[in-house]
Design a protein around this motif. Structure first.
Motif, PDB file in Angstrom:
ATOM      1  N   PHE A 219       0.815  -1.200   0.000  1.00  0.00           N
ATOM      2  CA  PHE A 219       0.000   0.000   0.000  1.00  0.00           C
ATOM      3  C   PHE A 219       0.859   1.266   0.000  1.00  0.00           C
ATOM      4  N   ARG A 220       2.076   1.138   0.483  1.00  0.00           N
ATOM      5  CA  ARG A 220       2.979   2.284   0.477  1.00  0.00           C
ATOM      6  C   ARG A 220       3.762   2.386  -0.821  1.00  0.00           C
ATOM      7  N   GLY A 221       3.555   1.440  -1.730  1.00  0.00           N
ATOM      8  CA  GLY A 221       4.190   1.525  -3.026  1.00  0.00           C
ATOM      9  C   GLY A 221       5.529   0.842  -3.119  1.00  0.00           C
ATOM     10  N   SER A 222       5.882   0.019  -2.154  1.00  0.00           N
ATOM     11  CA  SER A 222       7.166  -0.674  -2.193  1.00  0.00           C
ATOM     12  C   SER A 222       6.953  -2.128  -2.551  1.00  0.00           C
ATOM     13  N   ASP A 223       8.023  -2.907  -2.532  1.00  0.00           N
ATOM     14  CA  ASP A 223       7.951  -4.319  -2.909  1.00  0.00           C
ATOM     15  C   ASP A 223       7.806  -5.233  -1.706  1.00  0.00           C
ATOM     16  N   GLY A 224       7.112  -4.779  -0.698  1.00  0.00           N
ATOM     17  CA  GLY A 224       6.894  -5.625   0.459  1.00  0.00           C
ATOM     18  C   GLY A 224       7.690  -5.215   1.671  1.00  0.00           C
ATOM     19  N   SER A 225       8.537  -4.212   1.559  1.00  0.00           N
ATOM     20  CA  SER A 225       9.242  -3.742   2.745  1.00  0.00           C
ATOM     21  C   SER A 225       8.290  -2.922   3.593  1.00  0.00           C
ATOM     22  N   ASP A 226       8.711  -2.610   4.819  1.00  0.00           N
ATOM     23  CA  ASP A 226       7.827  -1.892   5.721  1.00  0.00           C
ATOM     24  C   ASP A 226       8.149  -0.402   5.762  1.00  0.00           C
ATOM     25  N   ASP A 227       8.774   0.138   4.690  1.00  0.00           N
ATOM     26  CA  ASP A 227       9.130   1.542   4.666  1.00  0.00           C
ATOM     27  C   ASP A 227       8.428   2.233   3.508  1.00  0.00           C
ATOM     28  N   TRP A 228       8.266   3.564   3.628  1.00  0.00           N
ATOM     29  CA  TRP A 228       7.680   4.353   2.563  1.00  0.00           C
ATOM     30  C   TRP A 228       8.681   4.508   1.418  1.00  0.00           C
ATOM     31  N   PRO A 229       8.202   4.693   0.193  1.00  0.00           N
ATOM     32  CA  PRO A 229       9.137   4.920  -0.914  1.00  0.00           C
ATOM     33  C   PRO A 229       9.854   6.256  -0.819  1.00  0.00           C
ATOM     34  N   CYS A 230       9.278   7.233  -0.120  1.00  0.00           N
ATOM     35  CA  CYS A 230       9.893   8.549   0.050  1.00  0.00           C
ATOM     36  C   CYS A 230       9.943   8.881   1.540  1.00  0.00           C
TER      37      CYS A 230
ATOM     38  N   TRP B  26       3.960   8.627   0.108  1.00  0.00           N
ATOM     39  CA  TRP B  26       3.927   7.997  -1.199  1.00  0.00           C
ATOM     40  C   TRP B  26       4.856   8.696  -2.184  1.00  0.00           C
ATOM     41  N   SER B  27       4.929  10.038  -2.095  1.00  0.00           N
ATOM     42  CA  SER B  27       5.678  10.820  -3.076  1.00  0.00           C
ATOM     43  C   SER B  27       6.328  11.997  -2.363  1.00  0.00           C
ATOM     44  N   TRP B  28       7.279  12.621  -3.031  1.00  0.00           N
ATOM     45  CA  TRP B  28       7.948  13.774  -2.431  1.00  0.00           C
ATOM     46  C   TRP B  28       7.012  14.969  -2.281  1.00  0.00           C
ATOM     47  N   PRO B  29       6.194  15.325  -3.290  1.00  0.00           N
ATOM     48  CA  PRO B  29       5.224  16.411  -3.052  1.00  0.00           C
ATOM     49  C   PRO B  29       4.241  16.072  -1.933  1.00  0.00           C
ATOM     50  N   GLY B  30       3.824  14.779  -1.846  1.00  0.00           N
ATOM     51  CA  GLY B  30       2.926  14.395  -0.766  1.00  0.00           C
ATOM     52  C   GLY B  30       3.581  14.536   0.596  1.00  0.00           C
ATOM     53  N   LEU B  31       4.869  14.208   0.675  1.00  0.00           N
ATOM     54  CA  LEU B  31       5.589  14.351   1.938  1.00  0.00           C
ATOM     55  C   LEU B  31       5.740  15.815   2.307  1.00  0.00           C
ATOM     56  N   ALA B  32       6.076  16.666   1.312  1.00  0.00           N
ATOM     57  CA  ALA B  32       6.203  18.100   1.592  1.00  0.00           C
ATOM     58  C   ALA B  32       4.881  18.687   2.054  1.00  0.00           C
ATOM     59  N   ALA B  33       3.783  18.251   1.430  1.00  0.00           N
ATOM     60  CA  ALA B  33       2.471  18.760   1.828  1.00  0.00           C
ATOM     61  C   ALA B  33       2.114  18.308   3.239  1.00  0.00           C
ATOM     62  N   ALA B  34       2.471  17.052   3.596  1.00  0.00           N
ATOM     63  CA  ALA B  34       2.178  16.562   4.941  1.00  0.00           C
ATOM     64  C   ALA B  34       2.943  17.346   6.001  1.00  0.00           C
ATOM     65  N   ILE B  35       4.195  17.675   5.696  1.00  0.00           N
ATOM     66  CA  ILE B  35       4.989  18.460   6.647  1.00  0.00           C
ATOM     67  C   ILE B  35       4.477  19.891   6.711  1.00  0.00           C
ATOM     68  N   GLY B  36       4.020  20.413   5.576  1.00  0.00           N
ATOM     69  CA  GLY B  36       3.548  21.788   5.530  1.00  0.00           C
ATOM     70  C   GLY B  36       2.284  22.034   6.324  1.00  0.00           C
TER      71      GLY B  36
END
Length: 332
Positions: free
Chosen positions: A241-252, A289-299
């Motif tokens: 769901f986070r867009g990775s290949d089964g790891s437990d970390d976000w792609p960004c 999920w994405s760098w713009p999404g991460l920036a928006a979450a921090i903002g």
């Protein structure tokens, strides 16, 4: 000797507590003779309880599954737990809301007055998290079919409805062939049900929405389960769901310093890492999920931001700054 009715309830409670009961041990626990145990077992059989006798040095009795559901016996804690579970069944997404209400009414009617009062004072309103669109309901029969295939380790054939079905043309009206997959786990996530399976045609792991699955019969053949990447179904599903290949970390994942206290930031950060740097300063490591999404979450934090890294996060902030500036300067 206790009255017959009380003794039968005690015997039924013991039979439900463990699988096999030696006859001599039942007689000892109930303080009755083995002959009385046999008579009481026959009475319970007449009431519909499928009790079978087994032979051996410690021959005794077992409460088996039957063709029909006999009356059940719950202790106080089990009855309260069952009532609470039925009240919150509306958030399961399994399409059992009406059945849960009827089951709760049935359980309540046979409860003693003291338990009924406890249940009536424990009124639970199940409120699911708001979503952009309502979670689809899954037919309980589909869930049972998927679960049975997982348990039996049988290849599952099914039709799968895509999220946005393509428009059919005159030259393409044939129905697509059914999907073939080795089902491994049936999971629920955020009010939706999913099937984790190995797709035989694509030779890869897939996570299918259960509400889009229409099983075909028969199932089969049987298969030897593959090892799930990472070995943990929860980590695998979270990773997908986070867009990775089964790891437990976000792609960004990025790191910033915020002009807020760690206590204020941590209340709104579920899976990030917050480190206190001072009374009104903290370090935040967060993923998305994405760098713009991460920036928006921090903002969303109303505070000064210092980007520690990586460069992709700085670029995302610059991209959003231009977009917000254009929105602020546009025609009103």
């Amino acid at each position: 000797m206790p009255k017959t009715s009380a003794r039968l309830l005690s015997l039924l409670s013991l039979l439900q507590a463990r699988r096999d009961w030696p006859g001599a041990l039942l007689a000892e626990r109930l303080d009755i003779s083995p002959r009385t145990v046999r008579r009481d077992v026959d009475r319970l059989r007449e009431l519909g309880y499928p009790i079978v006798a087994f032979k051996g040095p410690d021959g005794g009795y077992r409460l088996d599954a039957g063709a029909e559901l006999p009356p059940l016996l719950f202790d106080d804690e089990q009855a309260v737990a069952l009532a609470v579970a039925l009240q919150i069944a509306t958030t399961s997404g399994a399409g059992i809301e009406e059945s849960a209400v009827r089951a709760l009414n049935t359980v309540r009617q046979v409860m003693p007055a003291r338990l009924r009062r406890r249940i009536d004072t424990l009124q639970v309103t199940a409120v699911d998290r708001p979503a952009i669109r309502p979670n689809p309901q899954v037919d309980s029969g589909v869930l049972l079919t998927l679960s049975a295939a997982v348990h039996a380790r049988e290849v599952l054939r099914f039709d799968y409805t895509p999220a946005s079905p393509p428009e059919a043309s005159d030259d393409d009206r044939a129905e697509p062939p059914p999907r073939r997959a080795q089902p491994h786990h049936l999971v629920t996530w955020g009010g939706r049900w999913y099937l984790v399976a190995w797709d035989l045609d694509r030779e890869d792991w897939r996570v299918f929405r259960a509400d889009r699955i229409t099983p075909r019969t028969p199932t089969g053949p049987r298969f030897t389960p593959r090892e799930l990447p990472g070995g943990n179904v929860a980590a695998f599903v979270v990773g997908r769901f986070r867009g990775s290949d089964g790891s437990d970390d976000w792609p960004c994942r990025g790191e910033v310093i915020l002009g807020l206290s760690a206590a204020a930031v941590s209340r709104y950060t579920h899976d990030g890492v917050v480190e206190e740097l001072g009374p009104d300063r903290c370090r935040l490591v967060l993923g998305s999920w994405s760098w713009p999404g991460l920036a928006a979450a921090i903002g969303r934090f109303d505070a000064d931001i210092e980007v520690v890294g990586p460069a992709e996060l700085k670029d995302a902030f610059a991209h959003l700054a231009r977009r917000y500036a254009d929105a602020a300067n546009g025609d009103r």
